[in-house]
Motif scaffolding. Sequence first.
Motif, PDB file in Angstrom:
ATOM      1  N   ARG A   1     -10.419  10.083 -10.004  1.00 43.79           N
ATOM      2  CA  ARG A   1     -11.235   9.817 -11.195  1.00 43.79           C
ATOM      3  C   ARG A   1     -11.679  11.132 -11.844  1.00 43.79           C
ATOM      4  O   ARG A   1     -11.566  11.308 -13.051  1.00 43.79           O
ATOM      5  CB  ARG A   1     -12.441   8.962 -10.820  1.00 43.79           C
ATOM      6  N   VAL A   2     -12.154  12.069 -11.016  1.00 46.85           N
ATOM      7  CA  VAL A   2     -12.583  13.373 -11.559  1.00 46.85           C
ATOM      8  C   VAL A   2     -11.403  14.100 -12.185  1.00 46.85           C
ATOM      9  O   VAL A   2     -11.550  14.800 -13.197  1.00 46.85           O
ATOM     10  CB  VAL A   2     -13.216  14.250 -10.438  1.00 46.85           C
ATOM     11  N   LEU A   3     -10.209  13.905 -11.597  1.00 55.05           N
ATOM     12  CA  LEU A   3      -9.016  14.574 -12.115  1.00 55.05           C
ATOM     13  C   LEU A   3      -8.474  13.893 -13.374  1.00 55.05           C
ATOM     14  O   LEU A   3      -7.519  14.362 -13.989  1.00 55.05           O
ATOM     15  CB  LEU A   3      -7.925  14.630 -11.034  1.00 55.05           C
ATOM     16  N   GLY A   4      -9.101  12.766 -13.757  1.00 55.32           N
ATOM     17  CA  GLY A   4      -8.752  12.107 -15.016  1.00 55.32           C
ATOM     18  C   GLY A   4      -7.461  11.311 -14.967  1.00 55.32           C
ATOM     19  O   GLY A   4      -6.874  11.034 -16.015  1.00 55.32           O
ATOM     20  N   GLU A   5      -7.019  10.934 -13.768  1.00 53.39           N
ATOM     21  CA  GLU A   5      -5.757  10.172 -13.646  1.00 53.39           C
ATOM     22  C   GLU A   5      -6.084   8.686 -13.445  1.00 53.39           C
ATOM     23  O   GLU A   5      -6.153   8.191 -12.322  1.00 53.39           O
ATOM     24  CB  GLU A   5      -4.928  10.767 -12.494  1.00 53.39           C
ATOM     25  N   GLN A   6      -6.309   7.997 -14.563  1.00 57.19           N
ATOM     26  CA  GLN A   6      -6.803   6.612 -14.515  1.00 57.19           C
ATOM     27  C   GLN A   6      -5.884   5.639 -13.799  1.00 57.19           C
ATOM     28  O   GLN A   6      -6.338   4.743 -13.094  1.00 57.19           O
ATOM     29  CB  GLN A   6      -7.069   6.089 -15.932  1.00 57.19           C
ATOM     30  N   GLU A   7      -4.572   5.799 -13.983  1.00 54.54           N
ATOM     31  CA  GLU A   7      -3.644   4.869 -13.339  1.00 54.54           C
ATOM     32  C   GLU A   7      -3.725   5.022 -11.817  1.00 54.54           C
ATOM     33  O   GLU A   7      -3.701   4.029 -11.079  1.00 54.54           O
ATOM     34  CB  GLU A   7      -2.224   5.112 -13.843  1.00 54.54           C
ATOM     35  N   ALA A   8      -3.844   6.274 -11.376  1.00 51.66           N
ATOM     36  CA  ALA A   8      -3.988   6.515  -9.930  1.00 51.66           C
ATOM     37  C   ALA A   8      -5.294   5.897  -9.436  1.00 51.66           C
ATOM     38  O   ALA A   8      -5.339   5.285  -8.357  1.00 51.66           O
ATOM     39  CB  ALA A   8      -3.949   8.011  -9.637  1.00 51.66           C
ATOM     40  N   VAL A   9      -6.353   6.024 -10.228  1.00 53.85           N
ATOM     41  CA  VAL A   9      -7.650   5.436  -9.837  1.00 53.85           C
ATOM     42  C   VAL A   9      -7.481   3.940  -9.617  1.00 53.85           C
ATOM     43  O   VAL A   9      -7.913   3.399  -8.599  1.00 53.85           O
ATOM     44  CB  VAL A   9      -8.736   5.685 -10.921  1.00 53.85           C
ATOM     45  N   SER A  10      -6.800   3.270 -10.570  1.00 55.71           N
ATOM     46  CA  SER A  10      -6.728   1.811 -10.416  1.00 55.71           C
ATOM     47  C   SER A  10      -5.793   1.409  -9.275  1.00 55.71           C
ATOM     48  O   SER A  10      -6.058   0.433  -8.575  1.00 55.71           O
ATOM     49  CB  SER A  10      -6.418   1.118 -11.742  1.00 55.71           C
ATOM     50  N   LEU A  11      -4.720   2.158  -9.027  1.00 53.46           N
ATOM     51  CA  LEU A  11      -3.841   1.842  -7.885  1.00 53.46           C
ATOM     52  C   LEU A  11      -4.604   2.013  -6.566  1.00 53.46           C
ATOM     53  O   LEU A  11      -4.526   1.163  -5.672  1.00 53.46           O
ATOM     54  CB  LEU A  11      -2.608   2.766  -7.892  1.00 53.46           C
ATOM     55  N   LEU A  12      -5.333   3.099  -6.451  1.00 57.84           N
ATOM     56  CA  LEU A  12      -6.079   3.361  -5.205  1.00 57.84           C
ATOM     57  C   LEU A  12      -7.205   2.330  -5.037  1.00 57.84           C
ATOM     58  O   LEU A  12      -7.490   1.883  -3.924  1.00 57.84           O
ATOM     59  CB  LEU A  12      -6.629   4.793  -5.202  1.00 57.84           C
ATOM     60  N   GLN A  13      -7.807   1.948  -6.175  1.00 58.61           N
ATOM     61  CA  GLN A  13      -8.878   0.939  -6.114  1.00 58.61           C
ATOM     62  C   GLN A  13      -8.345  -0.412  -5.645  1.00 58.61           C
ATOM     63  O   GLN A  13      -9.001  -1.104  -4.860  1.00 58.61           O
ATOM     64  CB  GLN A  13      -9.540   0.797  -7.498  1.00 58.61           C
ATOM     65  N   GLN A  14      -7.138  -0.771  -6.117  1.00 59.87           N
ATOM     66  CA  GLN A  14      -6.547  -2.055  -5.679  1.00 59.87           C
ATOM     67  C   GLN A  14      -6.369  -2.086  -4.166  1.00 59.87           C
ATOM     68  O   GLN A  14      -6.702  -3.065  -3.508  1.00 59.87           O
ATOM     69  CB  GLN A  14      -5.167  -2.237  -6.306  1.00 59.87           C
ATOM     70  N   THR A  15      -5.834  -0.989  -3.629  1.00 59.29           N
ATOM     71  CA  THR A  15      -5.645  -0.940  -2.173  1.00 59.29           C
ATOM     72  C   THR A  15      -6.987  -0.959  -1.462  1.00 59.29           C
ATOM     73  O   THR A  15      -7.175  -1.686  -0.480  1.00 59.29           O
ATOM     74  CB  THR A  15      -4.825   0.309  -1.768  1.00 59.29           C
TER      75      THR A  15
ATOM     76  N   HIS B   1       0.841  -1.214   0.000  1.00 57.16           N
ATOM     77  CA  HIS B   1       0.000   0.000   0.000  1.00 57.16           C
ATOM     78  C   HIS B   1       0.870   1.256   0.000  1.00 57.16           C
ATOM     79  O   HIS B   1       0.562   2.234  -0.688  1.00 57.16           O
ATOM     80  CB  HIS B   1      -0.947   0.020   1.218  1.00 57.16           C
ATOM     81  N   VAL B   2       1.965   1.204   0.770  1.00 60.98           N
ATOM     82  CA  VAL B   2       2.892   2.348   0.796  1.00 60.98           C
ATOM     83  C   VAL B   2       3.528   2.528  -0.588  1.00 60.98           C
ATOM     84  O   VAL B   2       3.601   3.647  -1.108  1.00 60.98           O
ATOM     85  CB  VAL B   2       3.992   2.146   1.871  1.00 60.98           C
ATOM     86  N   ALA B   3       3.930   1.410  -1.195  1.00 58.33           N
ATOM     87  CA  ALA B   3       4.562   1.478  -2.524  1.00 58.33           C
ATOM     88  C   ALA B   3       3.581   2.061  -3.554  1.00 58.33           C
ATOM     89  O   ALA B   3       3.967   2.863  -4.414  1.00 58.33           O
ATOM     90  CB  ALA B   3       5.028   0.092  -2.957  1.00 58.33           C
ATOM     91  N   ARG B   4       2.309   1.673  -3.453  1.00 53.03           N
ATOM     92  CA  ARG B   4       1.309   2.226  -4.389  1.00 53.03           C
ATOM     93  C   ARG B   4       1.129   3.724  -4.180  1.00 53.03           C
ATOM     94  O   ARG B   4       0.982   4.471  -5.142  1.00 53.03           O
ATOM     95  CB  ARG B   4      -0.039   1.515  -4.215  1.00 53.03           C
ATOM     96  N   LEU B   5       1.129   4.139  -2.912  1.00 52.80           N
ATOM     97  CA  LEU B   5       0.997   5.587  -2.648  1.00 52.80           C
ATOM     98  C   LEU B   5       2.173   6.328  -3.277  1.00 52.80           C
ATOM     99  O   LEU B   5       1.986   7.404  -3.874  1.00 52.80           O
ATOM    100  CB  LEU B   5       0.918   5.864  -1.140  1.00 52.80           C
ATOM    101  N   ASP B   6       3.384   5.759  -3.144  1.00 50.79           N
ATOM    102  CA  ASP B   6       4.561   6.381  -3.774  1.00 50.79           C
ATOM    103  C   ASP B   6       4.323   6.581  -5.275  1.00 50.79           C
ATOM    104  O   ASP B   6       4.645   7.626  -5.834  1.00 50.79           O
ATOM    105  CB  ASP B   6       5.809   5.509  -3.573  1.00 50.79           C
ATOM    106  N   ARG B   7       3.740   5.538  -5.895  1.00 48.39           N
ATOM    107  CA  ARG B   7       3.492   5.624  -7.344  1.00 48.39           C
ATOM    108  C   ARG B   7       2.436   6.683  -7.671  1.00 48.39           C
ATOM    109  O   ARG B   7       2.540   7.396  -8.670  1.00 48.39           O
ATOM    110  CB  ARG B   7       3.081   4.256  -7.895  1.00 48.39           C
ATOM    111  N   VAL B   8       1.419   6.775  -6.816  1.00 52.54           N
ATOM    112  CA  VAL B   8       0.363   7.771  -7.071  1.00 52.54           C
ATOM    113  C   VAL B   8       0.935   9.185  -6.941  1.00 52.54           C
ATOM    114  O   VAL B   8       0.660  10.059  -7.781  1.00 52.54           O
ATOM    115  CB  VAL B   8      -0.850   7.567  -6.122  1.00 52.54           C
ATOM    116  N   PHE B   9       1.764   9.414  -5.912  1.00 53.04           N
ATOM    117  CA  PHE B   9       2.386  10.741  -5.776  1.00 53.04           C
ATOM    118  C   PHE B   9       3.164  11.080  -7.046  1.00 53.04           C
ATOM    119  O   PHE B   9       3.080  12.194  -7.565  1.00 53.04           O
ATOM    120  CB  PHE B   9       3.337  10.777  -4.567  1.00 53.04           C
TER     121      PHE B   9
END
Length: 165
Positions: free
Chosen positions: A124-138, A54-62
């Motif tokens: 999702r509203v900001l249009g960042e699909q990869e971030a949406v899917s990373l956050l959804q996985q967590t 989860h921490v690694a995914r947050l790093d990727r989202v940032f």
Amino acid sequence: MALESLQDLLMDELCDLYDAEHQILRALPEMAEAAKTRDLQQAFKEHHEQTKEHVARLDRVFKLFNEQARPKPSEGVKGIIAKGRVRTKEASEAEVRDAALISTAQRIEHYEIAAYGCARTFARVLGEQEAVSLLQQTLDEEGETDKTLTRLAEQHINPRAHAHA
Ligand SMILES: [Fe+2]
């Protein structure tokens, strides 16, 4: 930091989660140690491994938002963990302590489910699909953990705590 946009609000949410996940990383081994029931210990250990991810995914989202990952004190999770520690100490019977540990862990999960759910929806509203899917996985993993804890409580931990009294 002034929150002037939805992206600012998302970053604030992620900084809170970043600190929350690190607090949880420190708390879970302690909770596994305090648990008597083998499958509860196992659930805490597995979630500890997931939390690293989860921490690694947050790093990727940032990174996706070109932002520096930085923790911002999560007072909410700090309070839940502190209360849980007091309860763990106060529960003198191991069976009751296991039930108490589950209630602390589920409070944490629900905090995270709310925060990741909001963050996912902002992304999702900001249009960042990869971030949406990373956050959804967590979010999905936090939800699964919550369900596992309910199952353990219902199957044997709560009945045992009740029988013990
Ligand atoms: Fe998490």
